[in-house]
Design a protein around this motif. Structure first.
Motif, PDB file in Angstrom:
ATOM      1  N   ALA A  90       0.816  -1.214   0.000  1.00 39.97           N
ATOM      2  CA  ALA A  90       0.000   0.000   0.000  1.00 39.97           C
ATOM      3  C   ALA A  90       0.850   1.265   0.000  1.00 39.97           C
ATOM      4  O   ALA A  90       0.351   2.355  -0.273  1.00 39.97           O
ATOM      5  CB  ALA A  90      -0.944  -0.012   1.202  1.00 39.97           C
ATOM      6  N   ASN A  91       2.141   1.116   0.276  1.00 40.13           N
ATOM      7  CA  ASN A  91       3.050   2.263   0.276  1.00 40.13           C
ATOM      8  C   ASN A  91       3.453   2.709  -1.133  1.00 40.13           C
ATOM      9  O   ASN A  91       4.059   3.757  -1.298  1.00 40.13           O
ATOM     10  CB  ASN A  91       4.314   1.945   1.077  1.00 40.13           C
ATOM     11  N   VAL A  92       3.103   1.937  -2.146  1.00 38.54           N
ATOM     12  CA  VAL A  92       3.446   2.295  -3.522  1.00 38.54           C
ATOM     13  C   VAL A  92       2.418   3.315  -4.020  1.00 38.54           C
ATOM     14  O   VAL A  92       1.230   2.993  -4.118  1.00 38.54           O
ATOM     15  CB  VAL A  92       3.463   1.057  -4.447  1.00 38.54           C
ATOM     16  N   PRO A  93       2.855   4.539  -4.328  1.00 41.69           N
ATOM     17  CA  PRO A  93       1.914   5.550  -4.832  1.00 41.69           C
ATOM     18  C   PRO A  93       1.263   5.078  -6.131  1.00 41.69           C
ATOM     19  O   PRO A  93       1.879   4.363  -6.933  1.00 41.69           O
ATOM     20  CB  PRO A  93       2.792   6.774  -5.092  1.00 41.69           C
ATOM     21  N   LYS A  94       0.026   5.488  -6.336  1.00 38.17           N
ATOM     22  CA  LYS A  94      -0.719   5.045  -7.514  1.00 38.17           C
ATOM     23  C   LYS A  94       0.036   5.336  -8.804  1.00 38.17           C
ATOM     24  O   LYS A  94       0.069   4.509  -9.709  1.00 38.17           O
ATOM     25  CB  LYS A  94      -2.107   5.677  -7.549  1.00 38.17           C
ATOM     26  N   GLU A  95       0.660   6.502  -8.900  1.00 41.07           N
ATOM     27  CA  GLU A  95       1.402   6.873 -10.111  1.00 41.07           C
ATOM     28  C   GLU A  95       2.497   5.852 -10.422  1.00 41.07           C
ATOM     29  O   GLU A  95       2.671   5.438 -11.570  1.00 41.07           O
ATOM     30  CB  GLU A  95       2.010   8.262  -9.937  1.00 41.07           C
ATOM     31  N   ASP A  96       3.224   5.427  -9.397  1.00 45.97           N
ATOM     32  CA  ASP A  96       4.275   4.429  -9.587  1.00 45.97           C
ATOM     33  C   ASP A  96       3.681   3.061  -9.889  1.00 45.97           C
ATOM     34  O   ASP A  96       4.193   2.320 -10.734  1.00 45.97           O
ATOM     35  CB  ASP A  96       5.180   4.349  -8.354  1.00 45.97           C
ATOM     36  N   ALA A  97       2.599   2.712  -9.210  1.00 39.60           N
ATOM     37  CA  ALA A  97       1.948   1.425  -9.455  1.00 39.60           C
ATOM     38  C   ALA A  97       1.434   1.341 -10.890  1.00 39.60           C
ATOM     39  O   ALA A  97       1.521   0.292 -11.533  1.00 39.60           O
ATOM     40  CB  ALA A  97       0.816   1.207  -8.451  1.00 39.60           C
ATOM     41  N   VAL A  98       0.926   2.450 -11.407  1.00 41.02           N
ATOM     42  CA  VAL A  98       0.449   2.484 -12.800  1.00 41.02           C
ATOM     43  C   VAL A  98       1.616   2.241 -13.764  1.00 41.02           C
ATOM     44  O   VAL A  98       1.481   1.479 -14.719  1.00 41.02           O
ATOM     45  CB  VAL A  98      -0.273   3.814 -13.107  1.00 41.02           C
ATOM     46  N   LYS A  99       2.749   2.872 -13.504  1.00 43.06           N
ATOM     47  CA  LYS A  99       3.927   2.659 -14.358  1.00 43.06           C
ATOM     48  C   LYS A  99       4.344   1.191 -14.336  1.00 43.06           C
ATOM     49  O   LYS A  99       4.647   0.607 -15.383  1.00 43.06           O
ATOM     50  CB  LYS A  99       5.099   3.525 -13.893  1.00 43.06           C
ATOM     51  N   LEU A 100       4.369   0.608 -13.148  1.00 44.11           N
ATOM     52  CA  LEU A 100       4.736  -0.807 -13.034  1.00 44.11           C
ATOM     53  C   LEU A 100       3.730  -1.695 -13.760  1.00 44.11           C
ATOM     54  O   LEU A 100       4.107  -2.630 -14.471  1.00 44.11           O
ATOM     55  CB  LEU A 100       4.844  -1.210 -11.557  1.00 44.11           C
ATOM     56  N   ALA A 101       2.449  -1.389 -13.588  1.00 45.35           N
ATOM     57  CA  ALA A 101       1.398  -2.190 -14.236  1.00 45.35           C
ATOM     58  C   ALA A 101       1.492  -2.108 -15.752  1.00 45.35           C
ATOM     59  O   ALA A 101       1.362  -3.125 -16.451  1.00 45.35           O
ATOM     60  CB  ALA A 101       0.032  -1.737 -13.752  1.00 45.35           C
ATOM     61  N   LYS A 102       1.739  -0.917 -16.273  1.00 50.42           N
ATOM     62  CA  LYS A 102       1.874  -0.775 -17.725  1.00 50.42           C
ATOM     63  C   LYS A 102       3.086  -1.543 -18.244  1.00 50.42           C
ATOM     64  O   LYS A 102       3.027  -2.145 -19.311  1.00 50.42           O
ATOM     65  CB  LYS A 102       1.961   0.710 -18.101  1.00 50.42           C
ATOM     66  N   TYR A 103       4.176  -1.503 -17.484  1.00 44.96           N
ATOM     67  CA  TYR A 103       5.353  -2.277 -17.874  1.00 44.96           C
ATOM     68  C   TYR A 103       5.039  -3.775 -17.908  1.00 44.96           C
ATOM     69  O   TYR A 103       5.336  -4.471 -18.873  1.00 44.96           O
ATOM     70  CB  TYR A 103       6.529  -2.006 -16.912  1.00 44.96           C
ATOM     71  N   ILE A 104       4.401  -4.258 -16.851  1.00 42.23           N
ATOM     72  CA  ILE A 104       4.048  -5.682 -16.797  1.00 42.23           C
ATOM     73  C   ILE A 104       3.179  -6.061 -17.990  1.00 42.23           C
ATOM     74  O   ILE A 104       3.429  -7.074 -18.643  1.00 42.23           O
ATOM     75  CB  ILE A 104       3.360  -6.019 -15.452  1.00 42.23           C
ATOM     76  N   ASN A 105       2.181  -5.242 -18.266  1.00 37.49           N
ATOM     77  CA  ASN A 105       1.279  -5.554 -19.389  1.00 37.49           C
ATOM     78  C   ASN A 105       1.955  -5.423 -20.752  1.00 37.49           C
ATOM     79  O   ASN A 105       1.451  -5.950 -21.735  1.00 37.49           O
ATOM     80  CB  ASN A 105       0.035  -4.675 -19.331  1.00 37.49           C
ATOM     81  N   SER A 106       3.105  -4.770 -20.819  1.00 34.55           N
ATOM     82  CA  SER A 106       3.813  -4.645 -22.094  1.00 34.55           C
ATOM     83  C   SER A 106       4.601  -5.906 -22.440  1.00 34.55           C
ATOM     84  O   SER A 106       5.046  -6.066 -23.579  1.00 34.55           O
ATOM     85  CB  SER A 106       4.781  -3.454 -22.050  1.00 34.55           C
ATOM     86  N   LEU A 107       4.756  -6.785 -21.473  1.00 37.13           N
ATOM     87  CA  LEU A 107       5.553  -7.997 -21.686  1.00 37.13           C
ATOM     88  C   LEU A 107       4.773  -9.025 -22.477  1.00 37.13           C
ATOM     89  O   LEU A 107       3.575  -9.207 -22.272  1.00 37.13           O
ATOM     90  CB  LEU A 107       6.000  -8.591 -20.340  1.00 37.13           C
ATOM     91  N   LYS A 108       5.430  -9.709 -23.354  1.00 36.77           N
ATOM     92  CA  LYS A 108       4.785 -10.752 -24.189  1.00 36.77           C
ATOM     93  C   LYS A 108       5.186 -12.102 -23.710  1.00 36.77           C
ATOM     94  O   LYS A 108       6.258 -12.371 -23.325  1.00 36.77           O
ATOM     95  CB  LYS A 108       5.174 -10.581 -25.651  1.00 36.77           C
TER      96      LYS A 108
END
Length: 108
Positions: A90-108
């Motif tokens: 929960a300490n991960v700010p939403k902005e950073d979590a969004v960046k991480l999520a987009k990176y994860i979803n970019s993986l094939k």
């Protein structure tokens, strides 16, 4: 007490996996600092199971960015049977979590 046990288990497993953690060069330049800051690479690698699932395996689940952000803050162990439960981040700010999520979803 149950949450403390989960946190301790996650910490112990993460510590054990430290020597096997993902290398910084495995991540794009804009993602590296986030993986380090939030210790993601202690439990996750890009394409290999470590303590937690590989990011490519997470990408295969086709979660939305919002779902990944929610799972970072409040993991649902039932989504990943056979893995130790992830500690809530929960300490991960939403902005950073969004960046991480987009990176994860970019993986094939």
């Amino acid at each position: 007490m149950k949450n403390i046990s989960k946190l301790i288990l996650t910490f112990v497993l993460g510590t054990m996996a430290f020597s096997f953690q993902a290398k910084a060069e495995d991540f794009p330049a804009d993602i590296k600092p986030l993986m380090t800051k939030y210790a993601c690479s202690a439990c996750h690698k890009v394409d290999t199971r470590l303590v937690g699932p590989a990011y490519k395996d997470v990408a295969k689940k086709k979660y939305t960015v919002d779902k990944i952000v929610a799972l970072i803050a409040k993991p649902q162990p039932a989504n990943w049977p056979g893995y130790p439960p992830m500690a809530p981040m929960a300490n991960v700010p939403k902005e950073d979590a969004v960046k991480l999520a987009k990176y994860i979803n970019s993986l094939k």
